[in-house]
Write a protein that holds these residues in place. Sequence first.
Motif, short mmCIF file in Angstrom:
data_model
loop_
_atom_site.label_atom_id
_atom_site.label_comp_id
_atom_site.label_asym_id
_atom_site.label_seq_id
_atom_site.Cartn_x
_atom_site.Cartn_y
_atom_site.Cartn_z
N ALA A 13 36.43 35.96 24.28
CA ALA A 13 37.17 37.06 23.65
C ALA A 13 36.28 38.29 23.51
O ALA A 13 36.71 39.42 23.78
N ALA A 14 35.02 38.09 23.11
CA ALA A 14 34.09 39.21 22.96
C ALA A 14 33.81 39.87 24.32
O ALA A 14 33.80 41.10 24.42
N GLU A 15 33.60 39.06 25.35
CA GLU A 15 33.37 39.61 26.69
C GLU A 15 34.60 40.35 27.20
O GLU A 15 34.49 41.40 27.83
N PHE A 16 35.78 39.80 26.94
CA PHE A 16 37.01 40.44 27.37
C PHE A 16 37.17 41.78 26.65
O PHE A 16 37.52 42.79 27.28
N ASP A 17 36.88 41.83 25.35
CA ASP A 17 36.98 43.08 24.60
C ASP A 17 35.99 44.12 25.13
O ASP A 17 36.31 45.32 25.20
N GLN A 18 34.80 43.70 25.54
CA GLN A 18 33.83 44.62 26.14
C GLN A 18 34.35 45.14 27.48
O GLN A 18 34.22 46.33 27.78
N TRP A 19 34.93 44.24 28.28
CA TRP A 19 35.51 44.61 29.57
C TRP A 19 36.62 45.63 29.37
O TRP A 19 36.71 46.62 30.09
N ILE A 20 37.49 45.39 28.39
CA ILE A 20 38.60 46.29 28.06
C ILE A 20 38.08 47.67 27.66
O ILE A 20 38.56 48.69 28.15
N ALA A 21 37.08 47.69 26.78
CA ALA A 21 36.52 48.97 26.32
C ALA A 21 35.86 49.73 27.46
O ALA A 21 36.03 50.95 27.58
N ALA A 22 35.14 49.04 28.34
CA ALA A 22 34.45 49.69 29.45
C ALA A 22 35.43 50.34 30.42
O ALA A 22 35.12 51.34 31.05
N ARG A 23 36.62 49.79 30.52
CA ARG A 23 37.61 50.32 31.45
C ARG A 23 38.61 51.26 30.78
O ARG A 23 39.46 51.85 31.43
N GLY A 24 38.54 51.37 29.46
CA GLY A 24 39.37 52.34 28.76
C GLY A 24 40.78 51.87 28.41
O GLY A 24 41.64 52.69 28.13
N TYR A 25 41.02 50.57 28.44
CA TYR A 25 42.34 50.07 28.04
C TYR A 25 42.53 50.29 26.55
O TYR A 25 41.59 50.21 25.77
N SER A 26 43.77 50.55 26.15
CA SER A 26 44.04 50.77 24.74
C SER A 26 44.33 49.47 24.01
O SER A 26 44.27 49.42 22.78
N ASN A 27 44.66 48.40 24.79
CA ASN A 27 44.93 47.12 24.13
C ASN A 27 44.77 45.97 25.12
O ASN A 27 44.71 46.18 26.33
N ARG A 28 44.72 44.77 24.59
CA ARG A 28 44.55 43.58 25.41
C ARG A 28 45.76 43.32 26.31
O ARG A 28 45.60 42.85 27.43
N GLU A 30 47.81 45.35 27.93
CA GLU A 30 47.81 46.10 29.20
C GLU A 30 46.72 45.58 30.13
O GLU A 30 46.92 45.50 31.35
N ALA A 31 45.59 45.19 29.59
CA ALA A 31 44.52 44.63 30.41
C ALA A 31 44.97 43.31 31.06
O ALA A 31 44.74 43.09 32.24
N VAL A 32 45.62 42.46 30.29
CA VAL A 32 46.11 41.19 30.84
C VAL A 32 47.18 41.45 31.90
O VAL A 32 47.18 40.83 32.96
N ARG A 33 48.08 42.39 31.65
CA ARG A 33 49.11 42.73 32.65
C ARG A 33 48.48 43.17 33.97
O ARG A 33 48.88 42.73 35.05
N ASP A 34 47.44 44.03 33.89
CA ASP A 34 46.78 44.50 35.11
C ASP A 34 46.07 43.36 35.84
O ASP A 34 46.11 43.28 37.07
N LEU A 35 45.43 42.47 35.09
CA LEU A 35 44.78 41.31 35.72
C LEU A 35 45.80 40.42 36.41
O LEU A 35 45.57 39.94 37.53
#
Length: 155
Positions: A13-28, A30-35
């Motif tokens: 979860a911590a790594e995923f949140d870092q990945w999300i922040a580095a790419r500029g997603y506003s929430n989890r 949208e990041a999961v949808r793109d993946l």
Amino acid sequence: MERFTISLNDDLAAEFDQWIAARGYSNRSEAVRDLLRKEIETKRLSKDEAIYSIATLSYVYNHHERNLAERLTSLQHDAHDLVVSSMHVHLDHDDCMETLFLRGMTQRIRSLADKMSAETGVRHASLNLVPVKMAMSHHQHGHHDHAHSHFHPRT
């Protein structure tokens, strides 16, 4: 919209949140949808299930290479129905980069990319395919019936 819940261990979860922040997603979400979109479209492409695609083909070449620019232009003209536009950039005194914007049947796009990439003097060629659905549309313009195609992202 359908909702579902997933459980992650704290480290993931911590790594995923870092990945999300580095790419500029506003929430989890949208990041999961793109993946998920990326994974589904990658499967479609790998199994040749994507009949139509939009794409970019980028490559670097030395413009002093004998007749290379003419050969590349000829290949583009032979596939004029696939090539939407091209962009040409002069990198230095010898090298150029071109990016072609393509749309049409995925196999024909791949074939064009393979031919262009195989030309002697072409370096660093990269094809980016995005599977799409194609729909024909008919419009009435005065006394003329106009038909054209629309390309829609699949997911």
